[in-house]
Design a protein around this motif. Structure first.
Motif, short mmCIF file in Angstrom:
data_model
loop_
_atom_site.label_atom_id
_atom_site.label_comp_id
_atom_site.label_asym_id
_atom_site.label_seq_id
_atom_site.Cartn_x
_atom_site.Cartn_y
_atom_site.Cartn_z
N ASP A 9 0.86 -1.19 0.00
CA ASP A 9 0.00 0.00 0.00
C ASP A 9 0.90 1.24 0.00
O ASP A 9 1.27 1.75 1.04
N GLN A 10 1.24 1.71 -1.18
CA GLN A 10 2.21 2.79 -1.29
C GLN A 10 1.61 4.09 -1.81
O GLN A 10 2.34 4.99 -2.22
N ASN A 11 0.27 4.22 -1.77
CA ASN A 11 -0.37 5.44 -2.25
C ASN A 11 -1.37 6.02 -1.27
O ASN A 11 -2.20 6.84 -1.64
N ASN A 12 -1.32 5.62 -0.03
CA ASN A 12 -2.25 6.15 0.97
C ASN A 12 -1.45 6.91 2.03
O ASN A 12 -0.96 7.99 1.74
N VAL A 13 -1.27 6.39 3.24
CA VAL A 13 -0.44 7.08 4.23
C VAL A 13 1.00 7.07 3.73
O VAL A 13 1.55 6.02 3.41
N LYS A 14 1.59 8.26 3.65
CA LYS A 14 2.95 8.37 3.09
C LYS A 14 3.97 8.91 4.09
O LYS A 14 4.98 8.29 4.33
#
Length: 166
Positions: A106-111
């Motif tokens: 999941d690399q496009n939500n919490v950054k």
């Protein structure tokens, strides 16, 4: 007179403990719902919908400990990259980090997360992978600050802020 001063100080202290926030800054055009999971003993926080129209600030009860994750609208409510916080922790500090332990894909939500005023230290990545998140349970990546207001970015894009590595 002394009692009134002491009572006022106690009220001010209680207000300071409960005045914690996370401001969500969406960097792309995806609308998301942010879900909160408190540790046992922490208050429940209702999900919030965020977008790039405006930053969204969520108030946290005093001494809240737990995590949050974001889900793009229309997708299943499944935890991914986590933002983890401990407000008013040991020594009165705020502890925080971005954690990839649940779902590193999941690399496009919490950054990224950082203290609102000082902008230092920062946890997370603008582009994944990086060495500034929790990848394994024994990683030493938790950050601390004396501040009680944090910023968390969501989605692809850049803040334009240059962070120094700690």
């Amino acid at each position: 007179m002394h009692f009134a001063t002491s009572a006022l100080a106690l009220v001010a202290s209680a207000i300071a403990v409960s005045a914690s926030t996370v401001t969500f800054w969406t960097l792309d055009n995806v609308q998301r719902t942010v879900y909160f999971t408190g540790n046992p003993g922490s208050a429940q926080i209702n999900p919030v919908t965020v977008s790039n129209r405006a930053n969204t600030t969520v108030n946290f009860p005093g001494q809240w400990v737990g995590n949050f994750y974001a889900v793009p609208n229309g997708q299943a409510n499944k935890p991914g990259m986590l933002g983890e916080v401990n407000f008013s922790g040991w020594n009165g500090l705020t502890y925080f980090d971005v954690s990839a332990i649940v779902d590193p894909t999941d690399q496009n939500n919490v950054k990224q997360m950082w203290p609102k005023v000082s902008r230092n230290p920062m946890s997370g990545c603008q582009v994944f992978p990086c060495n500034n998140v929790y990848w394994l349970p024994d990683d030493v990546q938790t950050k601390t600050t004396t501040e009680s207001d944090l910023i968390t970015t969501l989605g692809s894009g850049s803040t334009g802020i240059t962070f120094t590595q700690n």
